[in-house]
Design a protein around this motif. Structure first.
Motif, PDB file in Angstrom:
ATOM      1  N   HIS A 151     -34.932  92.872   3.032  1.00 22.98           N
ATOM      2  CA  HIS A 151     -33.952  91.791   3.004  1.00 22.98           C
ATOM      3  C   HIS A 151     -34.634  90.517   3.511  1.00 22.98           C
ATOM      4  O   HIS A 151     -35.675  90.574   4.161  1.00 22.98           O
ATOM      5  N   ARG A 152     -34.043  89.381   3.155  1.00 24.25           N
ATOM      6  CA  ARG A 152     -34.550  88.054   3.545  1.00 24.25           C
ATOM      7  C   ARG A 152     -36.042  87.893   3.224  1.00 24.25           C
ATOM      8  O   ARG A 152     -36.799  87.322   3.987  1.00 24.25           O
ATOM      9  N   LEU A 153     -36.440  88.395   2.056  1.00 23.04           N
ATOM     10  CA  LEU A 153     -37.795  88.154   1.575  1.00 23.04           C
ATOM     11  C   LEU A 153     -37.727  87.191   0.404  1.00 23.04           C
ATOM     12  O   LEU A 153     -36.694  87.097  -0.275  1.00 23.04           O
ATOM     13  N   SER A 154     -38.824  86.490   0.173  1.00 19.45           N
ATOM     14  CA  SER A 154     -38.914  85.591  -0.968  1.00 19.45           C
ATOM     15  C   SER A 154     -39.841  86.245  -1.998  1.00 19.45           C
ATOM     16  O   SER A 154     -41.003  86.542  -1.696  1.00 19.45           O
ATOM     17  N   ILE A 155     -39.284  86.498  -3.190  1.00 22.48           N
ATOM     18  CA  ILE A 155     -39.999  87.298  -4.183  1.00 22.48           C
ATOM     19  C   ILE A 155     -40.089  86.526  -5.494  1.00 22.48           C
ATOM     20  O   ILE A 155     -39.055  86.077  -6.021  1.00 22.48           O
ATOM     21  N   ALA A 156     -41.297  86.364  -6.007  1.00 22.13           N
ATOM     22  CA  ALA A 156     -41.479  85.684  -7.296  1.00 22.13           C
ATOM     23  C   ALA A 156     -41.736  86.729  -8.380  1.00 22.13           C
ATOM     24  O   ALA A 156     -42.658  87.535  -8.269  1.00 22.13           O
ATOM     25  N   ARG A 180     -34.341  86.395  -1.697  1.00 20.65           N
ATOM     26  CA  ARG A 180     -34.388  85.219  -2.582  1.00 20.65           C
ATOM     27  C   ARG A 180     -35.345  85.525  -3.720  1.00 20.65           C
ATOM     28  O   ARG A 180     -36.525  85.821  -3.481  1.00 20.65           O
ATOM     29  N   VAL A 181     -34.838  85.458  -4.946  1.00 21.25           N
ATOM     30  CA  VAL A 181     -35.665  85.786  -6.102  1.00 21.25           C
ATOM     31  C   VAL A 181     -35.951  84.515  -6.900  1.00 21.25           C
ATOM     32  O   VAL A 181     -35.033  83.765  -7.250  1.00 21.25           O
ATOM     33  N   ARG A 182     -37.231  84.288  -7.141  1.00 22.70           N
ATOM     34  CA  ARG A 182     -37.660  83.181  -8.013  1.00 22.70           C
ATOM     35  C   ARG A 182     -38.190  83.776  -9.303  1.00 22.70           C
ATOM     36  O   ARG A 182     -38.879  84.803  -9.273  1.00 22.70           O
ATOM     37  N   PHE A 197     -27.925  84.745 -12.309  1.00 24.89           N
ATOM     38  CA  PHE A 197     -28.162  85.863 -11.386  1.00 24.89           C
ATOM     39  C   PHE A 197     -28.440  85.354  -9.961  1.00 24.89           C
ATOM     40  O   PHE A 197     -28.771  86.135  -9.079  1.00 24.89           O
ATOM     41  N   GLY A 198     -28.386  84.029  -9.771  1.00 22.15           N
ATOM     42  CA  GLY A 198     -28.671  83.477  -8.446  1.00 22.15           C
ATOM     43  C   GLY A 198     -30.157  83.268  -8.194  1.00 22.15           C
ATOM     44  O   GLY A 198     -30.574  83.122  -7.044  1.00 22.15           O
ATOM     45  N   CYS A 199     -30.954  83.259  -9.276  1.00 25.94           N
ATOM     46  CA  CYS A 199     -32.407  83.077  -9.128  1.00 25.94           C
ATOM     47  C   CYS A 199     -32.765  81.601  -9.264  1.00 25.94           C
ATOM     48  O   CYS A 199     -32.122  80.871 -10.002  1.00 25.94           O
ATOM     49  N   GLU A 200     -33.850  81.198  -8.589  1.00 28.76           N
ATOM     50  CA  GLU A 200     -34.419  79.867  -8.805  1.00 28.76           C
ATOM     51  C   GLU A 200     -35.467  80.008  -9.908  1.00 28.76           C
ATOM     52  O   GLU A 200     -36.208  80.992  -9.924  1.00 28.76           O
ATOM     53  N   ILE A 201     -35.512  79.015 -10.804  1.00 29.71           N
ATOM     54  CA  ILE A 201     -36.426  79.112 -11.952  1.00 29.71           C
ATOM     55  C   ILE A 201     -37.526  78.038 -11.866  1.00 29.71           C
ATOM     56  O   ILE A 201     -37.233  76.871 -11.579  1.00 29.71           O
ATOM     57  N   TYR A 202     -38.757  78.463 -12.105  1.00 30.78           N
ATOM     58  CA  TYR A 202     -39.913  77.550 -12.071  1.00 30.78           C
ATOM     59  C   TYR A 202     -40.751  77.769 -13.323  1.00 30.78           C
ATOM     60  O   TYR A 202     -40.887  78.909 -13.771  1.00 30.78           O
ATOM     61  N   ASP A 203     -41.339  76.686 -13.844  1.00 31.13           N
ATOM     62  CA  ASP A 203     -42.283  76.906 -14.938  1.00 31.13           C
ATOM     63  C   ASP A 203     -43.718  76.578 -14.518  1.00 31.13           C
ATOM     64  O   ASP A 203     -44.614  76.539 -15.347  1.00 31.13           O
ATOM     65  N   ASP A 204     -43.906  76.412 -13.207  1.00 37.00           N
ATOM     66  CA  ASP A 204     -45.239  76.125 -12.692  1.00 37.00           C
ATOM     67  C   ASP A 204     -45.572  77.161 -11.610  1.00 37.00           C
ATOM     68  O   ASP A 204     -44.797  77.350 -10.667  1.00 37.00           O
ATOM     69  N   MET A 205     -46.697  77.837 -11.759  1.00 39.52           N
ATOM     70  CA  MET A 205     -47.046  78.933 -10.832  1.00 39.52           C
ATOM     71  C   MET A 205     -47.258  78.416  -9.398  1.00 39.52           C
ATOM     72  O   MET A 205     -46.839  79.070  -8.437  1.00 39.52           O
ATOM     73  N   ALA A 206     -47.908  77.246  -9.249  1.00 42.37           N
ATOM     74  CA  ALA A 206     -48.177  76.743  -7.890  1.00 42.37           C
ATOM     75  C   ALA A 206     -46.865  76.511  -7.139  1.00 42.37           C
ATOM     76  O   ALA A 206     -46.724  76.884  -5.968  1.00 42.37           O
ATOM     77  N   ASP A 211     -45.382  79.983  -0.792  1.00 47.31           N
ATOM     78  CA  ASP A 211     -44.868  80.680   0.406  1.00 47.31           C
ATOM     79  C   ASP A 211     -44.042  81.935   0.120  1.00 47.31           C
ATOM     80  O   ASP A 211     -43.227  82.331   0.953  1.00 47.31           O
ATOM     81  N   VAL A 212     -44.229  82.557  -1.027  1.00 46.61           N
ATOM     82  CA  VAL A 212     -43.470  83.805  -1.280  1.00 46.61           C
ATOM     83  C   VAL A 212     -44.139  84.988  -0.555  1.00 46.61           C
ATOM     84  O   VAL A 212     -45.330  84.971  -0.245  1.00 46.61           O
ATOM     85  N   ASP A 213     -43.335  86.036  -0.301  1.00 49.93           N
ATOM     86  CA  ASP A 213     -43.813  87.257   0.349  1.00 49.93           C
ATOM     87  C   ASP A 213     -44.339  88.269  -0.669  1.00 49.93           C
ATOM     88  O   ASP A 213     -45.147  89.133  -0.336  1.00 49.93           O
ATOM     89  N   VAL A 214     -43.797  88.182  -1.885  1.00 46.46           N
ATOM     90  CA  VAL A 214     -44.117  89.180  -2.912  1.00 46.46           C
ATOM     91  C   VAL A 214     -44.324  88.461  -4.244  1.00 46.46           C
ATOM     92  O   VAL A 214     -43.509  87.607  -4.626  1.00 46.46           O
ATOM     93  N   VAL A 215     -45.408  88.806  -4.936  1.00 47.39           N
ATOM     94  CA  VAL A 215     -45.648  88.285  -6.290  1.00 47.39           C
ATOM     95  C   VAL A 215     -45.612  89.465  -7.247  1.00 47.39           C
ATOM     96  O   VAL A 215     -46.446  90.367  -7.164  1.00 47.39           O
ATOM     97  N   MET A 216     -44.615  89.473  -8.131  1.00 45.45           N
ATOM     98  CA  MET A 216     -44.470  90.580  -9.081  1.00 45.45           C
ATOM     99  C   MET A 216     -44.799  90.054 -10.480  1.00 45.45           C
ATOM    100  O   MET A 216     -44.126  89.156 -10.980  1.00 45.45           O
TER     101      MET A 216
END
Ligand code: CP
Length: 315
Positions: A151-156, A180-182, A197-206, A211-216
């Motif tokens: 819980h309370r992790l930031s996951i891309a 938090r899912v990006r 779904f409550g996700c933040e969307i990015y089109d740039d990897m940087a 500062d994410v905890d997990v890169v999937m």
């Protein structure tokens, strides 16, 4: 629950129950004698209408380690090739009294449909671009073990989200557990509807990995792209492939995940995938066996309890 068709119907407590039981199976699987009788006397049939290495092998091993009679249907050599429908195939196997059916199918919703026609427990091993619940559960166990919490992790989640049942099941699970899912990728592969779904969307990897905890990372699922992929693989790798430079934007202790199968040099650099300090890709595979053992154990307990109630005439 009678079946495991998706993550959607599960409560956070259900998810925790599966993961806690799976922990005990991780320990069992690391022993010389990897055997339990949790599924003794039960029959498990694996029906894979689409290719698989990890899911098929781990469901087979999971069933065997729990003492089930396991049968793998070779769907390529089955009467489906003579025009028999999915439902007729399922009814035919159902008449042989299986207790657990593990089904992968290229069409979204096919496994739910099949579950309505049979009187045994059904597990979705991936249906089209809809859900792959045991993948999300094994990913959750991998994250919980690596990060000490879920819980309370930031996951891309990066790449071909649009065609991915793995992404969909993970988005739902990680959301239920208050992470938090990006979603990171080109707009063609990460449609804006996913913000629902409550996700933040990015089109740039940087930006997306900052500062994410997990890169999937996800594979480009060309088999589900009508008419091919728009940019070249080289261009895609340049912009969205995970390499050391892009990973440096994540937290220094961020873990790298990939459900497999991987396309090295397309969505991920081979050296990152093999980096034992960052990549947990092999741990994901290990957790897959334990999670599938836990899921089948829990469904079998439910099945046995229902049958006992029926025998006693309880409504
Ligand atoms: N991750 C996964 O589902 O892999 P397979 O397609 O090899 O089963």
């Amino acid at each position: 629950h009678k079946h495991l068709l998706g993550i959607e119907p599960l409560h956070p407590e259900d998810i925790t129950t599966v993961l806690d039981l799976a922990e005990s199976y991780v320990n069992l699987n690391r022993q010389a004698h990897k055997h339990s009788d949790a599924l003794a006397g039960l029959t498990q049939i694996n029906m894979f209408f689409e290719n698989s290495t990890r899911t098929q092998a781990s469901f087979e091993l999971a069933g065997k380690r729990l003492g089930a009679d396991v049968m793998n249907m070779n769907m390529q050599a089955s009467s489906v090739k003579k025009g028999e429908t999915l439902i007729d195939t399922a009814l035919t196997l159902n008449a042989m009294h299986p207790d657990l059916l593990v089904v992968r199918h290229p069409h979204s919703g096919a496994v739910d449909l099949l579950a309505q026609k049979v009187n045994c427990a059904v597990i979705n091993a991936g249906d089209g671009r809809h859900e792959h619940p045991t993948q999300a559960l094994l990913d959750a166990l991998t994250i919980r073990r690596a990060k000490g919490r879920l819980h309370r992790l930031s996951i891309a989640i990066c790449g071909d989200v649009a065609h991915s049942r793995v992404a969909r099941s993970n988005i739902v699970l990680l959301g239920k557990m208050e992470n938090r899912v990006r979603l990171v990728g080109p707009p063609t592969l990460v449609p804006s509807q996913f913000s629902e779904f409550g996700c933040e969307i990015y089109d740039d990897m940087a930006e997306g990995l900052k500062d994410v905890d997990v890169v999937m990372m996800l594979r480009l699922q060309k088999e589900r792209m009508d008419g091919g992929f728009i940019p070249s693989e080289r261009e895609y790798y340049h912009r969205y492939g995970l390499d050391a430079d892009k990973l440096s934007y994540a937290k220094p202790d961020a873990i790298v995940m990939h459900p497999g199968p991987m396309n090295r040099g397309v969505e991920i650099d081979g050296t990152i995938a093999d980096d034992i300090h960052r990549s947990v890709i092999q741990e994901q595979v290990e957790m897959g066996v334990a999670v599938r053992m836990a899921v089948m154990d829990l469904l079998a307990r439910n099945l046995r309890a229902t049958r006992e109630d029926n025998d006693k005439g309880v409504m």
